[in-house]
Write a protein that holds these residues in place. Structure first.
Motif, PDB file in Angstrom:
ATOM      1  N   ARG A   1      -3.092   2.581  10.376  1.00 56.66           N
ATOM      2  CA  ARG A   1      -4.323   2.813   9.604  1.00 56.66           C
ATOM      3  C   ARG A   1      -4.019   3.606   8.325  1.00 56.66           C
ATOM      4  O   ARG A   1      -4.786   3.556   7.376  1.00 56.66           O
ATOM      5  N   GLY A   2      -2.884   4.324   8.310  1.00 55.06           N
ATOM      6  CA  GLY A   2      -2.517   5.099   7.128  1.00 55.06           C
ATOM      7  C   GLY A   2      -1.629   4.328   6.163  1.00 55.06           C
ATOM      8  O   GLY A   2      -1.204   4.873   5.150  1.00 55.06           O
ATOM      9  N   TYR A   3      -1.344   3.062   6.465  1.00 47.60           N
ATOM     10  CA  TYR A   3      -0.462   2.257   5.607  1.00 47.60           C
ATOM     11  C   TYR A   3      -1.251   1.630   4.462  1.00 47.60           C
ATOM     12  O   TYR A   3      -2.418   1.286   4.613  1.00 47.60           O
ATOM     13  N   SER A   4      -0.563   1.422   3.343  1.00 49.75           N
ATOM     14  CA  SER A   4      -1.184   0.684   2.235  1.00 49.75           C
ATOM     15  C   SER A   4      -1.125  -0.810   2.565  1.00 49.75           C
ATOM     16  O   SER A   4      -0.418  -1.214   3.515  1.00 49.75           O
ATOM     17  N   SER A   5      -1.822  -1.646   1.777  1.00 52.85           N
ATOM     18  CA  SER A   5      -1.820  -3.092   2.070  1.00 52.85           C
ATOM     19  C   SER A   5      -0.412  -3.686   1.914  1.00 52.85           C
ATOM     20  O   SER A   5      -0.021  -4.574   2.677  1.00 52.85           O
ATOM     21  N   GLY A   6       0.366  -3.176   0.969  1.00 51.90           N
ATOM     22  CA  GLY A   6       1.732  -3.653   0.791  1.00 51.90           C
ATOM     23  C   GLY A   6       2.625  -3.291   1.967  1.00 51.90           C
ATOM     24  O   GLY A   6       3.452  -4.091   2.409  1.00 51.90           O
TER      25      GLY A   6
END
Lengths: 209, 219
Positions: free
Chosen positions: A133-138
């Motif tokens: 959930r803390g990851y960016s879309s990339g």
């Protein structure tokens, strides 16, 4: 080297009254990269899902063979890696927990070192214990590649593989396809010219209308 | 083992999000409170309390058990599951999770019920435990396959109880009868036909679910 081949015989797909494609007859073999090209809505993703066994055909047959032996549909997931914008991993789990679950549900023993190496390869080595959930879309897009590659599948279907990726991400993906997947059968569904430049053969989906 | 991996994932996910557990606990407490307030100081028969127990169980199942597949569909993770396991593995994993949830939920309801309703006295406890055991399996099996069917529909909330009612009705009616026998203190041999119906229901629903799931799961 394993010999994976895929044959599509008179494959047709109709949604309601709308014909997506018909009479697709193709044989795809190991060691080559195939591109599926066509404008938006032409059926690239649908064909990718049909090949992956997720969506059924309206008519026609798809045969996956490994070293001359046909792969049963219920075993296909062991031989297949899939990346797609529609693919969503579990946000409430960390990257390593996701990978552990994907390994165990396939009936394999989880190799943490291998998982960490893959995370390193995709420049996520320091984020393995963070929830997605803390990851960016990339970063999520790179995780999808790890998800697709971690069980060393012979067939890789990459639907819009570089969406959400920056230049660094794209370069990791391109070098992976060129250097590490040369013995695999790779299908790339995309409109990006840089994605299609990796392909040995381009299949124009609109030819099958 | 593969199904256990999915079960473990669902259980850990539930412990972190507490979506189904919180919804179920609140529903159970509110429903039992409403029944208590509406009865007030009236004396009600054991049969009626037994009937109300299964009403609470039925509606609690409706409020929590659809999560197994609906949560995957809402989060968009259905495709991920389709890519990593055979349909039978997915159904088994989800069924294991719902079985655990049904047993925990119904043990909680029955315990609370026994403490709050004086007239709910079980004379033949063994018969009640047998019917409770097979009844819970039936509820979990039916709810899991119905959850899979409705997960792709747009009006999931409405469709779930509507589809569940005719499928669970024979099970609930048999369980009502068996609870009556348990309250009366009848022997297991007196209730043999009802127990046989219950076991047959479970076997038929389980077989039909495994046969149907492949078609439901694929687009």
């Amino acid at each position: 080297m394993t010999n994976y081949s895929l044959s599509l015989n008179n494959v047709q797909k109709v949604f309601g009254r709308r014909l997506i494609f018909k009479n697709i007859n193709l044989t795809l073999t190991t060691g080559r990269v195939y591109g599926l090209s066509g404008r938006n809505g032409s059926g690239k993703s649908t064909l990718a899902k049909i090949i992956a066994g997720i969506t059924s055909t309206t008519s026609g047959k798809i045969e996956h063979t490994l070293n001359g032996k046909e792969i049963k549909p219920e075993k296909l997931h062991d031989h297949l890696g899939f990346v797609s914008p529609y693919l969503v991993l579990y946000d409430e789990f960390t990257a390593l927990e996701n990978l552990e679950f994907f390994t165990k549900i396939r009936g394999n023993k989880f190799d943490k070192d291998n998982a960490e190496k893959l995370l390193e390869d995709f420049q996520l080595g320091d984020r393995g214990n963070d929830e997605l959930r803390g990851y960016s879309s990339g970063m999520k897009q790179r995780m999808k590649f790890i998800f697709a590659l971690m069980h060393s599948p012979q067939l890789l279907i990459l639907d819009e593989p570089t969406s959400n990726l920056d230049e660094a991400g794209k370069s990791i993906v391109y070098s992976t396809i060129k250097n590490k997947l040369s013995d695999n059968l790779v299908i790339i569904a995309s409109n990006e010219s840089s994605d299609l430049a990796l392909c040995d053969e381009i299949i124009e989906i609109e030819k099958y209308k | 083992m593969k199904a256990l991996a999915l079960f473990s994932k669902d259980w850990n996910s539930e412990l972190r999000t507490r979506y189904a557990i919180n919804a179920l606990a609140m529903f159970i407490l509110v429903t039992i409170s409403v029944i208590l307030f509406s009865i007030g100081t009236e004396k009600i028969s054991g049969y009626l309390t037994g009937g109300l127990l299964w009403v609470v169980i039925f509606f609690s199942a409706m409020s929590g058990l659809s999560r197994a597949f609906v949560s995957e569909e809402e989060r968009g993770t259905t495709l991920t599951l389709q890519l990593i396991a055979a349909p039978a593995t997915i159904y088994s994993g989800k069924l294991l999770f719902n079985l655990l949830l049904v047993f925990l939920m119904n043990i909680f309801i029955t315990t609370l019920y026994s403490l709050l309703f004086e007239s709910f006295v079980i004379e033949n406890f063994t018969l009640f435990v047998i019917s409770f055991f097979f009844g819970n399996i039936g509820i979990a099996v039916s709810s899991t396959i119905i959850a899979a069917i409705i997960s792709k529909a747009s009006s999931k909330g409405t469709l779930y109880p509507v589809l569940s009612f005719p499928i669970l009705l024979p099970l609930i009616l048999t369980l009502l009868e068996l609870t009556k026998f348990s309250i009366d203190g009848d022997t297991i041999s007196d209730a043999f036909v009802e127990i046989a119906v219950l076991v047959c229901y479970d076997v038929i629903m389980l077989t039909a679910s495994y046969l149907l799931f492949d078609f439901i799961w694929k687009d």
